[in-house]
Motif scaffolding. Structure first.
Motif, PDB file in Angstrom:
ATOM      1  N   GLY A   1     -45.986  16.566 -58.470  1.00 18.13           N
ATOM      2  CA  GLY A   1     -45.180  16.620 -59.692  1.00 18.13           C
ATOM      3  C   GLY A   1     -45.922  16.019 -60.872  1.00 18.13           C
ATOM      4  O   GLY A   1     -45.838  16.522 -62.003  1.00 18.13           O
ATOM      5  N   LEU A   2     -46.670  14.926 -60.635  1.00 18.68           N
ATOM      6  CA  LEU A   2     -47.480  14.317 -61.700  1.00 18.68           C
ATOM      7  C   LEU A   2     -48.545  15.286 -62.199  1.00 18.68           C
ATOM      8  O   LEU A   2     -48.749  15.447 -63.413  1.00 18.68           O
ATOM      9  CB  LEU A   2     -48.136  13.034 -61.185  1.00 18.68           C
ATOM     10  CG  LEU A   2     -49.188  12.401 -62.098  1.00 18.68           C
ATOM     11  CD1 LEU A   2     -48.549  11.910 -63.393  1.00 18.68           C
ATOM     12  CD2 LEU A   2     -49.912  11.268 -61.382  1.00 18.68           C
ATOM     13  N   LEU A   3     -49.227  15.956 -61.266  1.00 16.61           N
ATOM     14  CA  LEU A   3     -50.278  16.907 -61.647  1.00 16.61           C
ATOM     15  C   LEU A   3     -49.704  18.077 -62.437  1.00 16.61           C
ATOM     16  O   LEU A   3     -50.330  18.571 -63.388  1.00 16.61           O
ATOM     17  CB  LEU A   3     -51.008  17.407 -60.404  1.00 16.61           C
ATOM     18  CG  LEU A   3     -51.773  16.342 -59.610  1.00 16.61           C
ATOM     19  CD1 LEU A   3     -52.398  16.956 -58.363  1.00 16.61           C
ATOM     20  CD2 LEU A   3     -52.851  15.688 -60.461  1.00 16.61           C
ATOM     21  N   PHE A   4     -48.499  18.510 -62.045  1.00 12.19           N
ATOM     22  CA  PHE A   4     -47.884  19.617 -62.785  1.00 12.19           C
ATOM     23  C   PHE A   4     -47.524  19.173 -64.212  1.00 12.19           C
ATOM     24  O   PHE A   4     -47.703  19.931 -65.166  1.00 12.19           O
ATOM     25  CB  PHE A   4     -46.628  20.110 -62.058  1.00 12.19           C
ATOM     26  CG  PHE A   4     -45.983  21.287 -62.742  1.00 12.19           C
ATOM     27  CD1 PHE A   4     -46.552  22.546 -62.677  1.00 12.19           C
ATOM     28  CD2 PHE A   4     -44.810  21.129 -63.476  1.00 12.19           C
ATOM     29  CE1 PHE A   4     -45.969  23.630 -63.314  1.00 12.19           C
ATOM     30  CE2 PHE A   4     -44.221  22.203 -64.124  1.00 12.19           C
ATOM     31  CZ  PHE A   4     -44.798  23.461 -64.044  1.00 12.19           C
ATOM     32  N   PHE A   5     -47.048  17.931 -64.340  1.00  8.89           N
ATOM     33  CA  PHE A   5     -46.727  17.439 -65.679  1.00  8.89           C
ATOM     34  C   PHE A   5     -47.987  17.364 -66.548  1.00  8.89           C
ATOM     35  O   PHE A   5     -47.960  17.699 -67.730  1.00  8.89           O
ATOM     36  CB  PHE A   5     -46.068  16.057 -65.617  1.00  8.89           C
ATOM     37  CG  PHE A   5     -45.736  15.510 -66.971  1.00  8.89           C
ATOM     38  CD1 PHE A   5     -44.564  15.867 -67.615  1.00  8.89           C
ATOM     39  CD2 PHE A   5     -46.615  14.660 -67.640  1.00  8.89           C
ATOM     40  CE1 PHE A   5     -44.265  15.377 -68.879  1.00  8.89           C
ATOM     41  CE2 PHE A   5     -46.332  14.172 -68.899  1.00  8.89           C
ATOM     42  CZ  PHE A   5     -45.144  14.536 -69.531  1.00  8.89           C
ATOM     43  N   ILE A   6     -49.093  16.919 -65.965  1.00  9.31           N
ATOM     44  CA  ILE A   6     -50.357  16.869 -66.722  1.00  9.31           C
ATOM     45  C   ILE A   6     -50.740  18.266 -67.205  1.00  9.31           C
ATOM     46  O   ILE A   6     -51.154  18.464 -68.353  1.00  9.31           O
ATOM     47  CB  ILE A   6     -51.477  16.253 -65.859  1.00  9.31           C
ATOM     48  CG1 ILE A   6     -51.184  14.768 -65.596  1.00  9.31           C
ATOM     49  CG2 ILE A   6     -52.829  16.420 -66.535  1.00  9.31           C
ATOM     50  CD1 ILE A   6     -52.146  14.117 -64.623  1.00  9.31           C
TER      51      ILE A   6
END
Length: 750
Positions: free
Chosen positions: A548-553
């Protein structure tokens, strides 16, 4: 001390000072007569000819000590105590002249001291904004040294222009100009006057080659030749709005203009020197290191900004100079300074045409020729000094003392209050219907306008047309020069690119490194770091959280650049149109410089962002994954920028562009592979157009390639497809933006 009986002058202790000043001028001390009289400036910001330099000299003659009255001069006390002592010891026939801040700034005693004419002509004329100079320190202001000006005689006959107004059911033609005839020669200033909406700016654009429409009729010639692309390098055009980059200084603005517009035959050093000369010539040396400023940036004053705009054009030594209301929004003194400057420009052999809305009487008397327009028709063309005589001859003369310009504008508006009504017009009103009369018995504005148009056509028009038809006293070789179809670029393609690249970085570094933008990125990074503080990818739940963090980035660095790049071309549209119309550079050089100059600035904030997020959230702590993640984010940013540039260049309207970008970015985010795992086949193609999707897959590969083959239903593969897709977007979107700009240029006729 000793007295000289022949001239009655007293030699004092100031002789030593005189000799020192004479040495500074390289002139011997003479006890003969100095030039008599003193001519003070009304605030002229610049002079561009040797003739006007002599005119603006301040001097006083010992033998003719009357320094007031007819010459209306002003003697000012010296700030120097020594000079004050000297003055007390001089006989009553001697005078001490002190040039104020509105003068050359020279301070010397005229006890038999003569400045050579050559030195006077080469000294810098003065400006109201100048700081007084110390001549003993050798602070001479240089004169502009320009190549000879190609004389251009501008003639226009029966010029008409119509616009087509498209309605829902039908279209109609509206006449803007109706049969305008006139001419202006080198050394003259032609003023276009008339009320708002009379067609002044339209006529100026037609004469300057800025309007190329099929609805134009009539003949416009330059040295008896039609308009050609060669003339772009010989025409200076100052628009009514001051179109300048707000974050560049005065010196940088004029230097970049010199580097781009001056001929290739000049070296870079010569071009930069020309820019400095223009700064001094226009009296801008005091503010040369001040930013231009704009709506949200403090900068130079309105008069200084207008002089910078004029400097941008006269720097190329134009043969023709067009100005659209150069005195708009300025006080009377500053406006007078601008008009005096136009006089001096014309005296240097240039042809000057300017629109003017409502000049003061002092301004009006400085114009050589005048065109008075009313509702697109010609009411008067001829010498400005003879306008009042002409209107008196047709029965229209002011009943009270008033500004001639005010009187003429009243007539152009059909307002004849405080104006004598011609007997012919009175008879016409009495014979016609009472509908044509106003309550006070005066004719209506429409009747007055019709009478003025008929009067000009019957009394003056034919004579003026005959004068215009007379051949121009020029060699055929000079006439043929203006008909060259070739454009003259001031720099090669590579030079244009490097100059525009440097200008782009200097202009936009203030926006990119603003505290607001840095705070926005860093605060987002800190919040992410705290929410995902040292997350663990070894457990399935921790792995899902990190995904989820990578998708937000991927979403953040897809969204942020799009809405930054959208504003690029719509905000610079006015500047681009202005500079392209002047042939300052090729569109390809501008586009590449504009898009590449953003990259160094755009890639610094992501580095800060990743340095905070990457180590706070516990992603793979090794050099390889960190730098690969950074490269992937860079690729995403450049691709997203391309989309923003394409949308902005295609629509050229911020509201529509923002709406379209919002819908597009939202669609790409939803199809990015995090929210929806299984997309229907008929709409699955959207996923492959989403840079969020490709960036997300590449980030998953870098972080979890060694751990699992799939993450959240997304299969981790080689990543080659994703890289190729992003590279295709980088170039594809930019090509779309470039061709959109080309289309805009063709439509505008630039």
């Amino acid at each position: 001390m000793e007295k000289t009986s022949s001239s009655g002058l007293t030699r004092t202790k100031s002789d030593q000072l005189v000799e020192t000043l004479a040495a500074a001028f390289k002139s011997p001390v003479s006890s003969g007569e100095a030039p008599a009289g003193m001519v003070s400036s009304d605030g002229g910001g610049a002079t561009l000819s040797r003739k006007s330099s002599r005119r603006l000299l301040m001097a006083a003659s010992p033998g003719r000590s009357s320094v007031s009255g007819k010459n209306n001069t002003h003697i000012r006390k010296s700030r120097s105590a020594q000079l004050k002592l000297d003055l007390d010891e001089v006989s009553s026939g001697a005078a001490l002249s002190r040039a104020s801040s509105a003068s050359l700034g020279f301070s010397f005693s005229f006890t038999g001291f003569t400045v050579p004419a050559d030195e006077i002509a080469d000294s810098k004329p003065f400006s109201d904004d100048d700081i007084p100079e110390d001549i003993e320190a050798g602070n001479h202001k240089p004169k502009i040294q320009t190549e000879p000006t190609l004389p251009i005689y501008l003639k226009f006959t029966d010029v008409s222009y119509k616009v087509i107004i498209k309605g829902i059911a039908s279209s109609e033609e509206k006449e803007i100009l109706n049969g305008i005839t006139g001419s202006v020669n080198p050394g003259e200033v032609l003023a276009l006057m008339g009320p708002s909406g009379s067609g002044k700016t339209t006529l100026l654009n037609l004469l300057g080659g800025r309007l190329m429409q099929p609805t134009i009729s009539g003949l416009i010639t330059y040295n008896d030749q039609p308009y050609s692309k060669f003339l772009k390098s010989k025409i200076g055009f100052v628009t009514q709005d001051d179109v300048l980059f707000p974050h560049l200084t005065v010196k940088e603005t004029l230097t970049y203009a010199a580097l781009l517009r001056l001929p290739k035959t000049l070296t870079k050093q010569q071009k930069e020197k020309r820019a400095i000369d223009v700064i001094y010539e226009l009296g801008l040396e005091r503010c040369q290191d001040t930013m231009i400023g704009g709506s949200f940036v403090r900068g130079v004053s309105g008069g200084e900004r207008k002089r910078v705009c004029i400097g941008n054009e006269i720097i190329i030594n134009p043969s023709l100079l067009f100005l659209d209301e150069p005195t708009s929004g300025l006080d009377s003194t500053t406006a007078l300074r601008i008009v005096k400057m136009l006089q001096d420009i014309a005296e240097a052999g240039k042809t000057v045409v300017t629109t003017i809305h409502q000049p003061s009487s002092r301004l009006f008397h400085r114009f050589d020729k005048l065109i008075l327009l009313g509702k697109g028709s010609l009411l008067y063309f001829g010498k400005a000094s003879e306008a009042m005589v002409y209107f008196s001859s047709i029965g229209c003369s002011p009943l009270i003392a008033m500004n001639p310009a005010e009187f003429l504008l009243d007539l152009a508006n059909g307002n004849i209050n405080d104006v004598s009504v011609p007997s012919e017009l009175q008879d016409r009103v009495q014979m016609e219907n009472s509908d044509n009369e106003t309550r006070n018995g005066k004719p209506s504005p429409a009747v007055v306008h019709e009478y003025l148009v008929e009067a000009y056509e019957t009394r003056v028009a034919d004579q003026e047309k005959k004068k215009i038809m007379a051949p121009i006293p020029l060699d055929e070789e000079i006439k043929s020069k203006v008909s060259s179809p070739k454009r003259q670029w001031g720099a090669s393609w590579w030079e244009q690119y490097t100059i525009l690249f440097s200008r782009g970085i200097k202009e936009r570094r203030h926006d990119y490194f603003s505290w607001l933008r840095i705070t926005q990125v860093l605060s987002t990074a800190v919040i992410l770091g705290l929410l995902w503080w040292r997350s663990d990818s070894k457990s399935p739940k921790g792995l899902q959280d990190q995904a989820g963090l990578l998708f937000f980035i991927a979403v953040f660095w897809g969204f942020f650049p799009v809405f930054t790049a959208i504003f690029t071309f719509p905000q610079e549209r006015a500047m681009l149109s202005k500079e392209r119309a002047a042939d300052m550079y090729r569109l390809s050089a501008y586009f590449l410089a504009r898009t590449t100059s953003d990259l160094p600035l755009d890639l610094l904030l992501p580095i800060l962002f990743l340095l905070v997020v990457y180590f706070m959230t516990g992603l793979r702590l090794s050099a390889g994954p960190f730098f690969l993640s950074m490269l992937i984010v860079f690729l995403c940013i450049v691709a997203a920028q391309g989309l923003g540039l394409a949308i902005g260049a295609t629509l050229m309207d911020l509201k529509r562009a923002t709406t379209l970008a919002s819908v597009t970015v939202m669609t790409f985010m939803l199809a990015g592979g995090y929210f929806v795992k299984k997309v229907p086949v008929f709409i699955s193609w959207i996923r492959y157009m989403s840079f969020n999707y490709h960036t997300y897959k590449l980030l998953l590969k870098v972080q979890y390639e060694q751990i699992t083959p799939t993450v959240n239903g997304i299969r981790i593969d080689s990543g080659l497809t994703e890289v190729c897709a992003l590279v295709a977007m980088v170039f594809g979107y930019r090509l779309l933006a470039y061709f959109s700009l080309r289309r805009m240029k063709l439509q505008s006729g630039a």
